[in-house]
Design a protein around this motif. Structure first.
Motif, short mmCIF file in Angstrom:
data_model
loop_
_atom_site.label_atom_id
_atom_site.label_comp_id
_atom_site.label_asym_id
_atom_site.label_seq_id
_atom_site.Cartn_x
_atom_site.Cartn_y
_atom_site.Cartn_z
N ILE A 180 5.74 -3.68 -5.31
CA ILE A 180 4.66 -3.67 -4.32
C ILE A 180 3.48 -2.96 -4.97
CG2 ILE A 180 5.55 -1.48 -3.38
CD1 ILE A 180 4.47 -2.23 -0.66
N HIS A 181 2.27 -3.42 -4.71
CA HIS A 181 1.11 -2.68 -5.24
C HIS A 181 0.70 -1.58 -4.28
CE1 HIS A 181 -2.94 -1.87 -6.88
NE2 HIS A 181 -2.28 -2.10 -8.00
N TRP A 182 0.02 -0.56 -4.83
CA TRP A 182 -0.34 0.59 -3.99
C TRP A 182 -1.60 0.37 -3.16
CZ3 TRP A 182 0.21 0.99 -9.35
CH2 TRP A 182 -0.96 0.95 -10.09
N ALA A 183 -2.43 -0.58 -3.59
CA ALA A 183 -3.67 -0.80 -2.84
C ALA A 183 -3.41 -1.76 -1.68
CB ALA A 183 -4.75 -1.38 -3.75
N GLU A 184 -4.27 -1.68 -0.68
CA GLU A 184 -4.11 -2.58 0.47
C GLU A 184 -4.41 -4.01 0.09
OE1 GLU A 184 -6.14 -1.62 4.20
OE2 GLU A 184 -5.58 0.47 3.75
N LYS A 185 -5.48 -4.17 -0.71
CA LYS A 185 -5.86 -5.49 -1.21
C LYS A 185 -6.89 -5.31 -2.30
CE LYS A 185 -8.56 -6.25 2.87
NZ LYS A 185 -9.29 -7.20 3.71
N GLY A 186 -7.29 -6.39 -2.94
CA GLY A 186 -8.37 -6.27 -3.90
C GLY A 186 -8.09 -6.95 -5.22
N ALA A 187 -8.85 -6.55 -6.23
CA ALA A 187 -8.83 -7.21 -7.53
C ALA A 187 -7.68 -6.67 -8.38
CB ALA A 187 -10.18 -7.01 -8.23
N PHE A 188 -6.49 -7.14 -8.09
CA PHE A 188 -5.28 -6.71 -8.82
C PHE A 188 -4.46 -7.95 -9.15
CE2 PHE A 188 -6.55 -3.17 -6.08
CZ PHE A 188 -6.78 -2.20 -7.04
N THR A 189 -4.98 -8.76 -10.05
CA THR A 189 -4.39 -10.05 -10.37
C THR A 189 -2.88 -9.92 -10.66
OG1 THR A 189 -6.48 -10.74 -11.31
CG2 THR A 189 -4.55 -12.03 -11.96
N GLY A 190 -2.13 -10.74 -10.00
CA GLY A 190 -0.69 -10.77 -10.27
C GLY A 190 0.12 -9.80 -9.42
N GLU A 191 -0.55 -8.97 -8.63
CA GLU A 191 0.18 -7.99 -7.82
C GLU A 191 0.36 -8.48 -6.39
OE1 GLU A 191 1.56 -4.88 -8.46
OE2 GLU A 191 1.29 -5.17 -10.60
N ILE A 192 1.11 -7.72 -5.60
CA ILE A 192 1.38 -8.13 -4.22
C ILE A 192 1.27 -6.91 -3.31
CG2 ILE A 192 3.90 -7.79 -4.28
CD1 ILE A 192 3.84 -10.75 -2.90
N SER A 193 0.72 -7.11 -2.12
CA SER A 193 0.46 -5.96 -1.23
C SER A 193 1.56 -5.77 -0.21
CB SER A 193 -0.87 -6.16 -0.50
OG SER A 193 -0.71 -7.10 0.54
N GLY A 194 1.56 -4.58 0.36
CA GLY A 194 2.52 -4.27 1.42
C GLY A 194 2.37 -5.21 2.62
N ALA A 195 1.13 -5.51 2.98
CA ALA A 195 0.92 -6.41 4.13
C ALA A 195 1.50 -7.79 3.84
CB ALA A 195 -0.57 -6.51 4.44
N MET A 196 1.36 -8.25 2.60
CA MET A 196 1.90 -9.57 2.23
C MET A 196 3.43 -9.57 2.33
SD MET A 196 -0.46 -10.22 -1.11
CE MET A 196 -2.25 -10.35 -0.95
N LEU A 197 4.03 -8.48 1.87
CA LEU A 197 5.50 -8.40 1.92
C LEU A 197 5.98 -8.29 3.36
CD1 LEU A 197 6.20 -6.02 -1.09
CD2 LEU A 197 6.55 -8.50 -0.99
#
Ligand code: PGA
Length: 258
Positions: free
Chosen positions: A72-89
């Motif tokens: 899971i990525h630590w940011a809520e959203k944004g420019a983090f190519t290839g990562e996934i957010s908590g909201a998405m999970l």
């Protein structure tokens, strides 16, 4: 230490295995193996690749198999190519996320600070965490396993309040035992799981330490699970290779019944 107070948790870490179609087949096979068994003594989790979450969830419907992501990525959203957010999970329907696995630390630059940020993001999104810690072979040989695992546990949990600990499972995974067929002995696993519980007691007090599930992971299989799980501080397993075959995975679930 009262093991009976803690729930056994048997989690499969599929890693980068199983397409959506494979996930459906494997979950269905696990369900078939579990049919007619009372597994209320334990929580069962499948840690699946992102693209297999929907299929795994659909296949697990009506069973007590829970679905976990593996990052899971630590940011809520944004420019983090290839990562996934908590909201998405969360939207995808996972309940757990595996964080800090040694393969992420080894191959993808994961540090205790990024692990800590990811743990916070998971909790903020209402996800439960399987947090992995463990020493590499060189560290074990240098006699610094206790220091390494204690430091990882402390830094990975920095700023996490006691009331969130009910949403965190710790997985002790000696890196030298992962995917190598070399299992820690039950005594080695017990020793380090007890050390981790001691760190939790210092950080959060005895009650939280007593209530936290600590898993062992690293070449756990149908043959060695019962002995590992018989140890009083080993409350479950995080299983890689042996979680990819339904009969083996279910034998490990059976072994947790003791
Ligand atoms: P393994 O993997 O069971 O294949 O050793 C365990 C893990 O990496 O979680």
């Amino acid at each position: 230490m009262d093991k009976a107070k803690r729930r056994a948790v048997i989690a499969g870490n599929w890693k980068m295995n199983n397409t959506a179609a494979d996930a459906t087949a494997l979950i269905n096979a696990i369900k078939a193996e579990l049919a007619g068994k009372d597994t209320s003594y334990c929580e069962i989790i499948a840690g699946v690749p992102f693209t297999s979450i929907a299929a795994a969830k659909a296949a697990a419907e009506g069973s007590n198999i829970k679905i976990s992501a593996q990052n899971i990525h630590w940011a809520e959203k944004g420019a983090f190519t290839g990562e996934i957010s908590g909201a998405m999970l969360k939207e995808a329907g996972v309940e757990y996320v595996i964080i800090g696995h040694s393969e992420r630390r080894q191959y993808f630059g994961e540090t205790d600070n990024t692990v800590n940020a990811r743990v916070k993001a998971a909790l903020a999104n209402g996800l439960k965490v399987i947090l992995c810690v463990g020493e590499v072979l060189e560290q074990r040989e240098q006699g610094i396993t206790e220091e390494i695992v204690s430091m990882q546990t402390k830094v990975d949990l920095l700023g996490i309040p006691a009331e969130e600990m009910k949403n965190i499972i710790i997985a002790y995974e000696p890196v030298w035992a992962i995917g190598t067929g070399k299992t820690a002995t039950a005594d080695q696993a017990e020793e380090v799981c007890a050390i981790i519980r001691g760190v939790l007691a210092k950080l959060y007090g005895a009650d939280v330490a007593e209530a936290t599930t600590i898993q062992y992971g690293g070449s756990m299989n149908a043959g060695n699970a019962a002995e590992l799980l018989s140890k009083k501080n080993v409350d479950g397993g995080l299983i890689g290779g042996a979680s990819l075959k339904a009969p083996d995975f279910v034998k490990i679930i059976d072994a947790a019944a003791q």
